[in-house]
Design a protein around this motif. Structure first.
Motif, PDB file in Angstrom:
ATOM      1  N   UNK A  88       0.828  -1.217   0.000  1.00 39.02           N
ATOM      2  CA  UNK A  88       0.000   0.000   0.000  1.00 39.02           C
ATOM      3  C   UNK A  88       0.855   1.258   0.000  1.00 39.02           C
ATOM      4  N   UNK A  89       1.783   1.325  -0.941  1.00 46.87           N
ATOM      5  CA  UNK A  89       2.662   2.486  -1.119  1.00 46.87           C
ATOM      6  C   UNK A  89       3.625   2.700   0.042  1.00 46.87           C
ATOM      7  N   UNK A  90       3.743   1.722   0.918  1.00 45.38           N
ATOM      8  CA  UNK A  90       4.716   1.800   2.007  1.00 45.38           C
ATOM      9  C   UNK A  90       5.813   0.776   1.765  1.00 45.38           C
ATOM     10  N   UNK A  91       7.025   1.106   2.208  1.00 47.49           N
ATOM     11  CA  UNK A  91       8.145   0.205   2.047  1.00 47.49           C
ATOM     12  C   UNK A  91       8.682  -0.192   3.417  1.00 47.49           C
ATOM     13  N   UNK A  92       8.988  -1.476   3.557  1.00 47.08           N
ATOM     14  CA  UNK A  92       9.487  -2.002   4.823  1.00 47.08           C
ATOM     15  C   UNK A  92      10.797  -2.740   4.569  1.00 47.08           C
ATOM     16  N   UNK A  93      11.697  -2.631   5.538  1.00 46.45           N
ATOM     17  CA  UNK A  93      12.941  -3.394   5.461  1.00 46.45           C
ATOM     18  C   UNK A  93      12.644  -4.875   5.610  1.00 46.45           C
ATOM     19  N   UNK A  94      13.329  -5.673   4.822  1.00 47.74           N
ATOM     20  CA  UNK A  94      13.092  -7.113   4.842  1.00 47.74           C
ATOM     21  C   UNK A  94      14.413  -7.837   4.631  1.00 47.74           C
ATOM     22  N   UNK A  95      14.411  -9.113   4.985  1.00 50.28           N
ATOM     23  CA  UNK A  95      15.525  -9.998   4.681  1.00 50.28           C
ATOM     24  C   UNK A  95      15.086 -10.923   3.559  1.00 50.28           C
ATOM     25  N   UNK A  96      15.982 -11.111   2.579  1.00 46.44           N
ATOM     26  CA  UNK A  96      15.601 -11.882   1.399  1.00 46.44           C
ATOM     27  C   UNK A  96      16.646 -12.943   1.073  1.00 46.44           C
ATOM     28  N   UNK A  97      16.133 -14.019   0.477  1.00 42.31           N
ATOM     29  CA  UNK A  97      16.975 -15.040  -0.149  1.00 42.31           C
ATOM     30  C   UNK A  97      16.527 -15.149  -1.598  1.00 42.31           C
ATOM     31  N   UNK A  98      17.422 -14.857  -2.526  1.00 41.61           N
ATOM     32  CA  UNK A  98      17.136 -14.979  -3.950  1.00 41.61           C
ATOM     33  C   UNK A  98      17.898 -16.177  -4.508  1.00 41.61           C
ATOM     34  N   UNK A  99      17.159 -17.127  -5.065  1.00 41.33           N
ATOM     35  CA  UNK A  99      17.762 -18.360  -5.558  1.00 41.33           C
ATOM     36  C   UNK A  99      18.011 -18.278  -7.066  1.00 41.33           C
ATOM     37  N   UNK A 100      18.966 -19.066  -7.582  1.00 44.94           N
ATOM     38  CA  UNK A 100      19.323 -19.009  -9.015  1.00 44.94           C
ATOM     39  C   UNK A 100      18.149 -19.255  -9.957  1.00 44.94           C
TER      40      UNK A 100
END
Length: 499
Positions: A88-100
């Motif tokens: 909803x137009x808000x941004x939150x800090x997050x932890x991510x794992x991006x896989x190949x």
């Protein structure tokens, strides 16, 4: 990398790949390990996206790191990076794992805003402990609308949360898309869980129970039972043990006092002249040697509650519970000052937080700081008030009216661990129990006796203007006043009972 052997119940869980899965597992049985393994396996098998909602940032980081370990076990280059989550137009800090293969796993602390956002599979970790669980659920469900999966795991935390509601509802479904699983500590041991003591030797559930030394905690944390008392600070059993059916929370003199206070308020609105005194209660109507008072102050949202107790030989008997809903402060002042003026009132404690500050200051100025104490409702003060009350009730030194509204209000207070060695005490605001207003009024009355000295020696005639009886009589003599309220009859009845 070392191979981790799954228990039999974890293997069963891994094979159960339904769309909606809820697990009520005992503490330390590997439920987070099991859930994050399924997420890593799903992301390895296909390109997809998962969101892990945890009860706090620290738990979110822990869950993401555990998931990354599983991903690496598949040979994937899984690094935890800082990312962003838009909602909803808000941004939150997050932890991510991006896989190949394009799969992404995002870890977030749970709140109604972070539960919104892109379409994704969702894992709710320890959902029973999420604040605003119902709002989170309402915001979350659209995220999985387009065929995504939902995983919910938790140990129980009473029945006042969405996790309990979902478990109860899903357990009744005859639908292959839903699965619920209950696993207590005994089931886990039978399924392959190995318990160890501090020396690394095999241990038993009974040894754990003995070391824990808390039956309620054992039932909730290890037997995964839904207990109404699990988070209630005062259990129903404890409250019932302090109830006395003979006590009337609305004594005979109360309607007359409230009527007189209203009459005085109407007169003030007409004349804009403050009365010379607000003390209008005949002290002979309350027969007790030592009285203590507590007042939790509200105005529009919450009740004002005055709790009056009589103490004898260390036992506090409830004399009156006066609930004032949306009552002007003028009337509250009349009722409060009339009680504080009673010569047997030793001490009164008043909530001076926010709205209560002015009334508390006026009471202290009128009756003195030794008789009236204003209490700020800080976390430390609320903990002291609550613990003092519970200790008195544990010792059966408090007698309560057997009234449903009082019982529910006292039971509504929950104790939450803040993680700093202290506890937070709070309750949901409801029409039936308010915001635990009865609880705090009683706690204040109990605290009033914590360091009280001898009864006030001054007679009431020394604390009020000479004509206070005449003024009260004049107010009650207004046309139809006594007949409408039956105050004259109540006075006579009260005096007859006292004799």
């Amino acid at each position: 990398m070392a191979v981790v052997e799954l228990t039999e119940y974890q293997k069963r869980s891994q094979r159960r790949r339904v769309r909606f899965k809820l697990k009520r597992w005992s503490r330390q049985t590997g439920k987070t390990f099991d859930d994050t393994l399924e997420i890593a396996d799903d992301c390895h098998a296909r390109r997809t996206e998962w969101v892990i909602l945890s009860r706090g940032e620290r738990q979110s980081k822990k869950n993401i790191e555990q998931t990354a370990v599983h991903c690496r076990a598949y040979g994937a280059a899984a690094e935890v990076i800082d990312g962003e989550w838009e909602s909803d137009d808000k941004k939150y800090k997050a932890l991510e794992i991006n896989l190949p293969n394009g799969s992404r796993i995002t870890g977030l602390p749970a709140n109604p805003d972070t539960a919104r956002g892109h379409s994704a599979n969702v894992y709710l970790d320890e959902f029973a402990f999420h604040k605003d669980s119902r709002k989170i659920w309402a915001a979350l469900f659209p995220v999985i609308t387009r065929g995504y999966r939902l995983r919910i795991s938790s140990t129980p935390q009473g029945k006042q949360n969405k996790f309990y509601e979902l478990d109860t509802a899903w357990s009744k479904k005859d639908d292959p898309h839903y699965s619920t699983d209950k696993l207590d500590i005994y089931d886990a041991v039978a399924g392959g869980l190995k318990l160890m003591n501090e020396e690394g030797q095999p241990a038993t559930p009974e040894e754990l129970k003995e070391a824990l030394g808390d039956d309620d905690a054992w039932d909730q944390e290890y037997l995964v039972l839904y207990l109404d008392e699990a988070t209630a600070f005062l259990s129903h059993d404890l409250i019932a043990s302090c109830e006395d059916d003979s006590l009337n929370p609305e004594p005979l003199w109360l309607p007359g006092l409230l009527y007189t206070a209203n009459e005085m308020h109407e007169l003030f609105l007409k004349t804009k002249i403050n009365p010379p005194s607000y003390e209008v209660l005949d002290p002979a109507l309350i027969n007790a040697e030592r009285l203590f008072l507590g007042m939790d102050i509200g105005r529009k949202r919450d009740l004002s509650v005055i709790w009056l107790t009589a103490e004898q030989d260390g036992l506090h008997r409830t004399v009156a519970v006066i609930r004032l809903r949306r009552v002007p402060f003028f009337i509250q002042r009349v009722v409060l000052f009339s009680l504080l003026a009673h010569p047997s009132v030793v001490r009164g404690c008043i909530d001076q937080t926010g709205l209560g500050l002015q009334l508390a200051e006026e009471a202290m100025a009128r009756f003195g700081a030794t008789k009236v104490e204003g209490i700020d409702f800080t976390a430390a003060h609320k903990e002291l008030l609550a613990v003092t009350l519970k200790n008195r009730m544990d010792d059966r030194r408090v007698l309560l009216p057997a009234e449903v509204a009082i019982r529910n209000s006292l039971h509504s207070v929950r104790r939450y661990n803040t993680g700093t060695g202290h506890f937070r005490f709070d309750a949901e605001r409801t029409e039936q129990t308010g915001h635990a207003d009865d609880f705090w009024a009683l706690a204040l009355a109990t605290h009033a006796d914590s360091n009280a000295g001898p009864p006030a020696a001054a007679a009431i005639s020394d604390q009020t203007p000479d004509n206070w009886k005449e003024r009260r009589t004049g107010l009650l003599a207004s046309p139809g006043a006594r007949e409408r309220m039956g105050f004259g009859n109540r006075l006579a009845d009260a005096r007859q009972v006292r004799r």
